[in-house]
Design a protein around this motif. Sequence first.
Motif, PDB file in Angstrom:
ATOM      1  N   PHE A  60       0.838  -1.210   0.000  1.00 24.37           N
ATOM      2  CA  PHE A  60       0.000   0.000   0.000  1.00 24.37           C
ATOM      3  C   PHE A  60       0.867   1.253   0.000  1.00 24.37           C
ATOM      4  O   PHE A  60       0.637   2.179  -0.790  1.00 24.37           O
ATOM      5  CB  PHE A  60      -0.919  -0.001   1.223  1.00 24.37           C
ATOM      6  CG  PHE A  60      -1.700   1.272   1.376  1.00 24.37           C
ATOM      7  CD1 PHE A  60      -2.865   1.486   0.656  1.00 24.37           C
ATOM      8  CD2 PHE A  60      -1.254   2.274   2.234  1.00 24.37           C
ATOM      9  CE1 PHE A  60      -3.579   2.680   0.787  1.00 24.37           C
ATOM     10  CE2 PHE A  60      -1.955   3.457   2.367  1.00 24.37           C
ATOM     11  CZ  PHE A  60      -3.126   3.663   1.638  1.00 24.37           C
ATOM     12  N   HIS A  64       1.427   4.204  -3.028  1.00 24.22           N
ATOM     13  CA  HIS A  64       0.956   5.577  -2.796  1.00 24.22           C
ATOM     14  C   HIS A  64       2.096   6.547  -2.495  1.00 24.22           C
ATOM     15  O   HIS A  64       1.861   7.671  -2.064  1.00 24.22           O
ATOM     16  CB  HIS A  64      -0.039   5.606  -1.630  1.00 24.22           C
ATOM     17  CG  HIS A  64      -1.339   4.924  -1.930  1.00 24.22           C
ATOM     18  ND1 HIS A  64      -1.460   3.562  -1.972  1.00 24.22           N
ATOM     19  CD2 HIS A  64      -2.577   5.435  -2.194  1.00 24.22           C
ATOM     20  CE1 HIS A  64      -2.713   3.237  -2.249  1.00 24.22           C
ATOM     21  NE2 HIS A  64      -3.401   4.353  -2.397  1.00 24.22           N
ATOM     22  N   ASP A  65       3.311   6.117  -2.745  1.00 23.73           N
ATOM     23  CA  ASP A  65       4.476   6.877  -2.314  1.00 23.73           C
ATOM     24  C   ASP A  65       4.495   8.313  -2.826  1.00 23.73           C
ATOM     25  O   ASP A  65       4.926   9.227  -2.123  1.00 23.73           O
ATOM     26  CB  ASP A  65       5.754   6.157  -2.751  1.00 23.73           C
ATOM     27  CG  ASP A  65       6.969   6.634  -1.973  1.00 23.73           C
ATOM     28  OD1 ASP A  65       6.789   7.067  -0.818  1.00 23.73           O
ATOM     29  OD2 ASP A  65       8.080   6.585  -2.513  1.00 23.73           O
ATOM     30  N   SER A  67       1.714   9.962  -4.093  1.00 22.55           N
ATOM     31  CA  SER A  67       0.355  10.465  -4.288  1.00 22.55           C
ATOM     32  C   SER A  67      -0.250  11.141  -3.062  1.00 22.55           C
ATOM     33  O   SER A  67      -1.413  11.531  -3.082  1.00 22.55           O
ATOM     34  CB  SER A  67      -0.563   9.308  -4.721  1.00 22.55           C
ATOM     35  OG  SER A  67      -0.614   8.299  -3.725  1.00 22.55           O
ATOM     36  N   TRP A  68       0.535  11.270  -1.998  1.00 25.65           N
ATOM     37  CA  TRP A  68       0.002  11.884  -0.786  1.00 25.65           C
ATOM     38  C   TRP A  68      -0.077  13.404  -0.928  1.00 25.65           C
ATOM     39  O   TRP A  68       0.888  14.043  -1.292  1.00 25.65           O
ATOM     40  CB  TRP A  68       0.853  11.530   0.433  1.00 25.65           C
ATOM     41  CG  TRP A  68       0.818  10.069   0.757  1.00 25.65           C
ATOM     42  CD1 TRP A  68       1.803   9.158   0.527  1.00 25.65           C
ATOM     43  CD2 TRP A  68      -0.261   9.348   1.357  1.00 25.65           C
ATOM     44  NE1 TRP A  68       1.422   7.913   0.943  1.00 25.65           N
ATOM     45  CE2 TRP A  68       0.156   7.994   1.460  1.00 25.65           C
ATOM     46  CE3 TRP A  68      -1.523   9.703   1.813  1.00 25.65           C
ATOM     47  CZ2 TRP A  68      -0.652   7.005   2.002  1.00 25.65           C
ATOM     48  CZ3 TRP A  68      -2.340   8.711   2.352  1.00 25.65           C
ATOM     49  CH2 TRP A  68      -1.907   7.385   2.447  1.00 25.65           C
ATOM     50  N   HIS A 102      -1.708   9.158   5.864  1.00 25.27           N
ATOM     51  CA  HIS A 102      -0.354   8.641   5.672  1.00 25.27           C
ATOM     52  C   HIS A 102       0.346   8.368   7.005  1.00 25.27           C
ATOM     53  O   HIS A 102       0.857   7.256   7.246  1.00 25.27           O
ATOM     54  CB  HIS A 102       0.474   9.614   4.826  1.00 25.27           C
ATOM     55  CG  HIS A 102       1.783   9.041   4.382  1.00 25.27           C
ATOM     56  ND1 HIS A 102       2.863   9.830   4.030  1.00 25.27           N
ATOM     57  CD2 HIS A 102       2.216   7.758   4.234  1.00 25.27           C
ATOM     58  CE1 HIS A 102       3.882   9.059   3.683  1.00 25.27           C
ATOM     59  NE2 HIS A 102       3.521   7.798   3.795  1.00 25.27           N
ATOM     60  N   ASN A 134      -8.281   4.620   3.187  1.00 23.27           N
ATOM     61  CA  ASN A 134      -6.871   4.238   3.117  1.00 23.27           C
ATOM     62  C   ASN A 134      -6.499   3.242   4.207  1.00 23.27           C
ATOM     63  O   ASN A 134      -5.720   2.310   3.974  1.00 23.27           O
ATOM     64  CB  ASN A 134      -5.990   5.486   3.211  1.00 23.27           C
ATOM     65  CG  ASN A 134      -5.971   6.286   1.921  1.00 23.27           C
ATOM     66  OD1 ASN A 134      -6.091   5.722   0.832  1.00 23.27           O
ATOM     67  ND2 ASN A 134      -5.824   7.595   2.033  1.00 23.27           N
ATOM     68  N   LYS A 137      -7.708  -0.105   3.033  1.00 25.66           N
ATOM     69  CA  LYS A 137      -6.869  -0.651   1.958  1.00 25.66           C
ATOM     70  C   LYS A 137      -5.542  -1.177   2.495  1.00 25.66           C
ATOM     71  O   LYS A 137      -5.002  -2.168   1.988  1.00 25.66           O
ATOM     72  CB  LYS A 137      -6.609   0.420   0.903  1.00 25.66           C
ATOM     73  CG  LYS A 137      -7.836   0.834   0.107  1.00 25.66           C
ATOM     74  CD  LYS A 137      -7.511   2.007  -0.814  1.00 25.66           C
ATOM     75  CE  LYS A 137      -8.753   2.517  -1.516  1.00 25.66           C
ATOM     76  NZ  LYS A 137      -8.464   3.737  -2.336  1.00 25.66           N
TER      77      LYS A 137
END
Length: 238
Positions: A60, A64-65, A67-68, A102, A134, A137
Amino acid sequence: MGEKFLSVFLNYNLKQSKMNSKLIFRLLILTAVFSFLATQVGYSQNQKNNAELDKKVKAFLDGHDYSWRDMNIPSSDGQLLFDLIVENGYKNAVEIGTSTGHSGVWIAWALSKTGGKLITLEIDERRHKEAMANFEKAGLSEYIDARLCDAHEMVKELEPPIDFVFSDADKDWYTNYFKELAPKLEIGGCFTAHNISPYRRQRGITEFVNYIEEQSNFKTTYNNDGGGVSISFKTAEK
């Protein structure tokens, strides 16, 4: 099952006074062996579950590295929070300012290893809902109590035990958050705050840095590898 049977059997026969000392000793050894084996089976199962969760969380985070958004922390700060929790065995964490999750993922991932849980507070409904998705997920929902609320009021209602705090919300309220939660923090606990540097001059931050450094029962250091994090360990009640 075997351990329980042996315990009942042993207690019964002791009461009947029909057992000699050698047999009692052998049964005690056998009981200890059963107990050890049961612990090892449970440990192995937990290790397996952790390995599966680790794989899911890593996938995960990797996915998403870049996309935060919405004022989330950089990954280096997430790793810092993770390490602080795991290395100190913290179990009762509070996050002020969930954003879209995050930092919460890193904190909850660490708590999955210590057997703890995170209470995270967010005032914005859109960010709160995105964070909830999130967490799901990432496979971490069971370790998180995500609350849509006004942190100014909610921190007053939080009850001990609390051993870890991460503040990443309105900077001009940092000192107030600290004043409210520091008395509830366990000795040995840690209060961390984001976007903090002793050299940064900004409304709220200067006041906060001056205040935490004045506290004789807290030891504060700073990590500037990412966005800047103050790390304050509570050493005594006062």
